[in-house]
Design a protein around this motif. Sequence first.
Motif, mmCIF file in Angstrom:
data_model
loop_
_atom_site.group_PDB
_atom_site.id
_atom_site.type_symbol
_atom_site.label_atom_id
_atom_site.label_comp_id
_atom_site.label_asym_id
_atom_site.label_seq_id
_atom_site.Cartn_x
_atom_site.Cartn_y
_atom_site.Cartn_z
ATOM 1 N N LEU A 74 94.500 -22.480 97.665
ATOM 2 C CA LEU A 74 93.370 -21.791 98.278
ATOM 3 C C LEU A 74 93.561 -20.277 98.213
ATOM 4 O O LEU A 74 92.634 -19.534 97.840
ATOM 5 N N LEU A 75 94.746 -19.822 98.581
ATOM 6 C CA LEU A 75 95.015 -18.385 98.507
ATOM 7 C C LEU A 75 94.949 -17.895 97.060
ATOM 8 O O LEU A 75 94.530 -16.769 96.793
ATOM 9 N N TYR A 76 95.352 -18.750 96.131
ATOM 10 C CA TYR A 76 95.312 -18.404 94.710
ATOM 11 C C TYR A 76 93.870 -18.162 94.255
ATOM 12 O O TYR A 76 93.587 -17.231 93.500
ATOM 13 N N ILE A 77 92.954 -19.017 94.708
ATOM 14 C CA ILE A 77 91.543 -18.853 94.326
ATOM 15 C C ILE A 77 91.026 -17.507 94.804
ATOM 16 O O ILE A 77 90.385 -16.751 94.058
ATOM 17 N N MET A 78 91.294 -17.182 96.066
ATOM 18 C CA MET A 78 90.809 -15.914 96.611
ATOM 19 C C MET A 78 91.515 -14.729 95.949
ATOM 20 O O MET A 78 90.898 -13.687 95.702
ATOM 21 N N PHE A 79 92.803 -14.881 95.654
ATOM 22 C CA PHE A 79 93.547 -13.817 94.977
ATOM 23 C C PHE A 79 92.972 -13.555 93.588
ATOM 24 O O PHE A 79 92.766 -12.400 93.197
ATOM 25 N N LEU A 80 92.692 -14.621 92.829
ATOM 26 C CA LEU A 80 92.110 -14.463 91.496
ATOM 27 C C LEU A 80 90.742 -13.798 91.564
ATOM 28 O O LEU A 80 90.374 -13.002 90.692
ATOM 29 N N ALA A 81 89.974 -14.127 92.609
ATOM 30 C CA ALA A 81 88.654 -13.512 92.761
ATOM 31 C C ALA A 81 88.782 -12.000 92.923
ATOM 32 O O ALA A 81 87.996 -11.230 92.353
ATOM 33 N N GLY A 82 89.765 -11.554 93.688
ATOM 34 C CA GLY A 82 89.983 -10.120 93.847
ATOM 35 C C GLY A 82 90.622 -9.482 92.634
ATOM 36 O O GLY A 82 90.360 -8.327 92.307
ATOM 37 N N LEU A 83 91.466 -10.250 91.934
ATOM 38 C CA LEU A 83 92.207 -9.722 90.791
ATOM 39 C C LEU A 83 91.330 -9.575 89.554
ATOM 40 O O LEU A 83 91.448 -8.612 88.800
ATOM 41 N N GLU A 84 90.433 -10.536 89.328
ATOM 42 C CA GLU A 84 89.636 -10.549 88.100
ATOM 43 C C GLU A 84 88.319 -9.789 88.235
ATOM 44 O O GLU A 84 87.624 -9.594 87.247
ATOM 45 N N ILE A 85 87.991 -9.373 89.434
ATOM 46 C CA ILE A 85 86.727 -8.675 89.624
ATOM 47 C C ILE A 85 86.765 -7.329 88.896
ATOM 48 O O ILE A 85 87.802 -6.671 88.836
ATOM 49 N N ASP A 86 85.666 -6.965 88.305
ATOM 50 C CA ASP A 86 85.543 -5.677 87.631
ATOM 51 C C ASP A 86 85.302 -4.612 88.697
ATOM 52 O O ASP A 86 84.235 -4.549 89.294
ATOM 53 N N LEU A 87 86.316 -3.768 88.947
ATOM 54 C CA LEU A 87 86.209 -2.803 90.041
ATOM 55 C C LEU A 87 85.071 -1.809 89.826
ATOM 56 O O LEU A 87 84.425 -1.386 90.786
ATOM 57 N N ALA A 88 84.837 -1.441 88.560
ATOM 58 C CA ALA A 88 83.733 -0.518 88.289
ATOM 59 C C ALA A 88 82.403 -1.172 88.644
ATOM 60 O O ALA A 88 81.536 -0.559 89.289
ATOM 61 N N GLU A 89 82.223 -2.442 88.244
ATOM 62 C CA GLU A 89 81.000 -3.163 88.599
ATOM 63 C C GLU A 89 80.934 -3.407 90.101
ATOM 64 O O GLU A 89 79.863 -3.385 90.709
ATOM 65 N N PHE A 90 82.091 -3.661 90.709
ATOM 66 C CA PHE A 90 82.138 -3.891 92.151
ATOM 67 C C PHE A 90 81.643 -2.661 92.911
ATOM 68 O O PHE A 90 80.893 -2.779 93.883
ATOM 69 N N LYS A 91 82.060 -1.469 92.446
ATOM 70 C CA LYS A 91 81.602 -0.240 93.096
ATOM 71 C C LYS A 91 80.106 -0.030 92.876
ATOM 72 O O LYS A 91 79.384 0.404 93.777
ATOM 73 N N LYS A 92 79.649 -0.336 91.641
ATOM 74 C CA LYS A 92 78.220 -0.184 91.367
ATOM 75 C C LYS A 92 77.376 -1.129 92.221
ATOM 76 O O LYS A 92 76.270 -0.788 92.641
ATOM 77 N N ASN A 93 77.900 -2.338 92.451
ATOM 78 C CA ASN A 93 77.126 -3.371 93.145
ATOM 79 C C ASN A 93 77.536 -3.541 94.604
ATOM 80 O O ASN A 93 77.261 -4.575 95.205
ATOM 81 N N LYS A 94 78.207 -2.543 95.179
ATOM 82 C CA LYS A 94 78.711 -2.710 96.544
ATOM 83 C C LYS A 94 77.570 -2.899 97.555
ATOM 84 O O LYS A 94 77.708 -3.676 98.509
ATOM 85 N N PHE A 95 76.461 -2.199 97.335
ATOM 86 C CA PHE A 95 75.339 -2.366 98.261
ATOM 87 C C PHE A 95 74.662 -3.723 98.060
ATOM 88 O O PHE A 95 74.200 -4.344 99.023
ATOM 89 N N LYS A 96 74.635 -4.194 96.811
ATOM 90 C CA LYS A 96 74.103 -5.531 96.564
ATOM 91 C C LYS A 96 75.007 -6.590 97.191
ATOM 92 O O LYS A 96 74.514 -7.582 97.751
ATOM 93 N N SER A 97 76.313 -6.375 97.105
ATOM 94 C CA SER A 97 77.245 -7.316 97.733
ATOM 95 C C SER A 97 77.068 -7.318 99.244
ATOM 96 O O SER A 97 77.105 -8.385 99.879
ATOM 97 N N LEU A 98 76.890 -6.132 99.824
ATOM 98 C CA LEU A 98 76.659 -6.051 101.265
ATOM 99 C C LEU A 98 75.360 -6.757 101.647
ATOM 100 O O LEU A 98 75.309 -7.519 102.629
ATOM 101 N N PHE A 99 74.336 -6.525 100.838
ATOM 102 C CA PHE A 99 73.036 -7.156 101.071
ATOM 103 C C PHE A 99 73.165 -8.682 101.021
ATOM 104 O O PHE A 99 72.720 -9.394 101.931
ATOM 105 N N PHE A 100 73.802 -9.175 99.964
ATOM 106 C CA PHE A 100 73.955 -10.619 99.822
ATOM 107 C C PHE A 100 74.870 -11.190 100.908
ATOM 108 O O PHE A 100 74.613 -12.276 101.444
ATOM 109 N N GLY A 101 75.949 -10.466 101.234
ATOM 110 C CA GLY A 101 76.856 -10.935 102.269
ATOM 111 C C GLY A 101 76.169 -11.100 103.607
ATOM 112 O O GLY A 101 76.378 -12.099 104.316
#
Length: 725
Positions: A74-101
């Motif tokens: 379980l921790l591995y799944i969450m770790f991979l989600a944070g590890l493989e995420i594109d940080l540049a895209e994550f920053k671009k979509n941070k408001f969309k992530s907040l909205f969806f969250g």
Amino acid sequence: MIVLSQLNFSLPLTNPVIIFSLMLFIILFAPILLNKIKIPHIIGLIVAGVIIGPYGLNLMMRDSSIVLFGTVGLLYIMFLAGLEIDLAEFKKNKFKSLFFGLFTFSIPFVIGYLAGYYYLGFSVNTSILLASMFSSHTLIGYPIVSRFGLTTNQSVTITVGGTMITDVLALLVLAGIVGMAQGDISPTFWWTMSASVVAFVLIVLILFPIITRWFFKKFEDSISQYIFVLAMVFMGGFLAELAGIEAIIGAFLAGLAMNKFIPHHSALMNRINFVGNALFIPFFLVGVGMLVDVRVLVQGWGPLNVAFVMISMALLGKFLAAWLTRKTFKMKPAEGQLMFGLSSASAAATLAAVLVGYNVILGELPNGEPIRLLNDDVLNGTILMILVTCTVSSLVVEKASRRLADDAMKGNDEEQSKTTDKILVSVSEPETVSDLVDLSLLLNPKKAKAELFALHVVDERNDDESKRKIAQKMMDKVLEQAAGADVTIEPITRFDQNVSKGIVYTIKEHHISDIIVGVTQEGEKKNKIGLTTERILNSASGTVFIHHSVQPFNTLKRIIIAVNPNAELEEGFVHWVRKVFSISKESGLPLTIYANRQGSEEIEKVNQMQAKPLTLQFKELLDWDEFLILMRELQKDDLFIIVSSRQGHISYHRKLDKLNYYLTRYFSKNSYIVIYPQQTITHSKLEELYQEEGTIFDVFSEGKKVADKAGSFFSRWWNKGKDEQ
């Protein structure tokens, strides 16, 4: 010797060898069998857990070993989600992530509370806790997304960011409700929790990167690095539990903290994915299946009624959140389906909430039966909800991922049909092999599918057994590193009259587009690029990357590029710009570009032609005389890239003659790459003979020197005779 009668085959099994063997066979054959009928293997692992679990055939108990491996998964799944995420895209979509969250938390929460309070007749506290269970979700389908290569898709990035938000909110609701039910809630409780959570986040996001950079600089052994990464994941989970939240949040933040230190296209990332997908994550999925009690289906309408409400409310709430997010941001239908699929599975946080609520005793009935915050019907309904939502999630994610992958493949095919890159790594010194191969992997992202070659040339004139052994060791190291990154490199060992000739002939024979060479010890001592590299530049028209490395790529912080004036006018301009973008994307390093106005504009045009443009920072470099001023801008952990030019081309100027001196004199403690772009080579007949034969030019030169001396002597003799007369 152990005889058969001494083995214990009673059910449930207790022999650890038999248990582990059975689990491995399940992990092996469940995907194989289900792939034949087009069912995601995740469902097969969960169903297998149902069959062998205590509520099925009772082959195995869900004991501490299953719980341990399941927790790791379980921790591995969450770790991979944070590890493989594109940080540049994550920053671009941070408001969309907040909205969806917020959507994926609030919508299921509201309809879940209404259903629990008005339809099922639960108390306010129980209804709130039940609703929070609908809001949280687990990224069960993430391995499917990873297998299709969609981890950088914006819908995945938004969902992963939203997962962190909704799970944190759901777990805070859980802590609050349990505290209120037990009478422990107070303003001090909230202040203490808030302070501990803030301290935890700061430690993971600030201290973890510092420790990771130090460790990767000091220790390059692959096994040590993997063990270190695993230890940091569980340290993050432990710190999260100390802060009063679930360990999965700590694992996710640990992945974010180490994201930029583990390139997506690297041997270390390949090992992390391999071990997780082969062992830990399947253990977790089988363990989830072992929780399912199929007897609930025949225990009457009560548990089924609760289960039906929980399943329908959870799926409806997640669907509405994904649909509204897709409509709001005008995303593709398949992206909306993928968001729904990833966010619809209830497992980890939901299971934690129901177990905590089930163990909270509010009082006793007259017959002594405990009054629980969540009763048996909710517990059984939750188990069924986990099974159904995980199944729905897997099916939806598989279908949506396939559609998005097909669309992406069409675009890639069109792009790749235009050109196929061939990258040659010239290895000559054992100390530089690893760094040069790393650079070739950064230049060749997985989707590019370029051909890679590794070349070592043995000089026939100085050939001996010891040099052959060194060459073989270097090639073995190249192949080992490539295999670790799941990449194919064709090794070439060549015997020739001199090294430069062997490299040039290999370039011509294999139609190489990009050549990677290291800064040799000879070049460093003489403040030159080296005779071999100089001959390659004079003989090959492809893009040449001269790499000087003082630390691994994954310990660097940013890339600074100095672009030569008129570089945008060269024929290889677009090619090298895309290669630099590839280095930035694969390593996760931000780009700062020093160029004149025309160069900056053309680079940005190339950037905008990409499917996912980068965020670039431009600074003006008016005159190449300002080159040394960049010393003040460069920091210890920066990668310095300089775009140069061969002589006789439009972007060449005399100031470039001092470039190699400047680099070895002032930048020797920095990692740098000198790029010579693709430029058509033109030669005189004499130069062609020199490059083909290697000695004619030398003979001609020596003859010219003799003639010059003879002429000088004759001139002095003639003048002396005239003076005497």
